[in-house]
Design a protein around this motif. Sequence first.
Motif, PDB file in Angstrom:
ATOM      1  N   ALA A  90      -6.159   2.925 -12.806  1.00 44.32           N
ATOM      2  CA  ALA A  90      -6.092   1.902 -13.853  1.00 44.32           C
ATOM      3  C   ALA A  90      -7.379   1.920 -14.687  1.00 44.32           C
ATOM      4  O   ALA A  90      -7.335   1.781 -15.913  1.00 44.32           O
ATOM      5  N   TYR A  91      -8.529   2.097 -14.030  1.00 44.11           N
ATOM      6  CA  TYR A  91      -9.791   2.192 -14.775  1.00 44.11           C
ATOM      7  C   TYR A  91      -9.792   3.412 -15.684  1.00 44.11           C
ATOM      8  O   TYR A  91     -10.252   3.349 -16.835  1.00 44.11           O
ATOM      9  N   LYS A 146      -2.484  -5.644 -13.508  1.00 47.15           N
ATOM     10  CA  LYS A 146      -1.952  -4.577 -12.666  1.00 47.15           C
ATOM     11  C   LYS A 146      -0.951  -3.780 -13.496  1.00 47.15           C
ATOM     12  O   LYS A 146       0.089  -4.319 -13.883  1.00 47.15           O
ATOM     13  N   THR A 158      -2.665   2.794  -9.163  1.00 48.18           N
ATOM     14  CA  THR A 158      -3.766   2.380  -8.298  1.00 48.18           C
ATOM     15  C   THR A 158      -4.947   1.906  -9.134  1.00 48.18           C
ATOM     16  O   THR A 158      -5.094   2.262 -10.306  1.00 48.18           O
ATOM     17  N   ARG A 159      -5.809   1.114  -8.501  1.00 49.81           N
ATOM     18  CA  ARG A 159      -6.948   0.535  -9.222  1.00 49.81           C
ATOM     19  C   ARG A 159      -7.829   1.617  -9.840  1.00 49.81           C
ATOM     20  O   ARG A 159      -8.266   1.506 -10.985  1.00 49.81           O
ATOM     21  N   ALA A 160      -8.092   2.680  -9.087  1.00 45.28           N
ATOM     22  CA  ALA A 160      -8.954   3.749  -9.616  1.00 45.28           C
ATOM     23  C   ALA A 160      -8.332   4.377 -10.860  1.00 45.28           C
ATOM     24  O   ALA A 160      -9.029   4.615 -11.863  1.00 45.28           O
ATOM     25  N   GLY A 165      -6.605 -10.629 -12.935  1.00 45.51           N
ATOM     26  CA  GLY A 165      -6.735  -9.270 -13.449  1.00 45.51           C
ATOM     27  C   GLY A 165      -5.385  -8.673 -13.793  1.00 45.51           C
ATOM     28  O   GLY A 165      -4.330  -9.281 -13.553  1.00 45.51           O
ATOM     29  N   ARG A 180       3.260   1.225  -8.989  1.00 45.52           N
ATOM     30  CA  ARG A 180       2.021   0.531  -9.349  1.00 45.52           C
ATOM     31  C   ARG A 180       0.908   1.565  -9.469  1.00 45.52           C
ATOM     32  O   ARG A 180       0.747   2.414  -8.601  1.00 45.52           O
ATOM     33  N   ASP A 211      -2.547 -10.167 -11.656  1.00 50.39           N
ATOM     34  CA  ASP A 211      -2.632 -10.388 -10.221  1.00 50.39           C
ATOM     35  C   ASP A 211      -3.132 -11.800  -9.936  1.00 50.39           C
ATOM     36  O   ASP A 211      -3.365 -12.589 -10.858  1.00 50.39           O
ATOM     37  N   ASP A 237       0.814  -1.220   0.000  1.00 46.77           N
ATOM     38  CA  ASP A 237       0.000   0.000   0.000  1.00 46.77           C
ATOM     39  C   ASP A 237       0.845   1.267   0.000  1.00 46.77           C
ATOM     40  O   ASP A 237       0.333   2.379   0.133  1.00 46.77           O
TER      41      ASP A 237
END
Length: 199
Positions: free
Chosen positions: A163-164, A145, A159-161, A143, A157, A139, A51
């Motif tokens: 990445a969208y 990453k 972040t997921r938000a 999915g 990396r 991952d 994180d």
Amino acid sequence: MTHDPNGAPPGGVLERLTAALGAEAGRRGPPPVERWNPDYCGEIPLRIAADGTWHYNGSPITRPALVKLFSTILRRDPDGRTVLVTPVERVGIEVEDAAFLAVEMAVEGEGEDRVIAFRTNLDDVVPLDDAHPLRVERDRDGGFKPYIAVRHGLWARITRALAYDLVALCEEREEAGERWFGLAAGGRFHRLARSTELS
């Protein structure tokens, strides 16, 4: 410098690293860690969690300024080890995933003239270009990453938000006889995955 029989450096290593950086404080720009090659002095109990939190001896480092300072002397050596390095000392640390997180993205323009830049959790600003490419890993759930190169062999990396948001800018193109899913920016098309891998 002396060590215990297990190869661990003696106590006070963060203080020593900070003191060594003091001599570099008057320099303009980031420290030239690529030119420093002191002897390797073993690992220290410093870990960068997935994180983005830095931990020393199992406890989070709660001083953001200290984390930012140490991030400027971080690099990945050719043997794959992530180290903190000064002109006089080089110590290994643990990185769970990536050294940085990309937490903000700025987009300007369209197509191959599009300019994209990311800000990391430690306030590095990284443009998407040939010197700072994207890469994608799978991952555990299958999915994707995405990561962007930051400096000295280190990655952030995304972040997921973000990445969208990044995926929303992507398109499919045919290159070298294959269909690719990727992103146009910085004057070229950045391949992320073969289209067959997404089906």
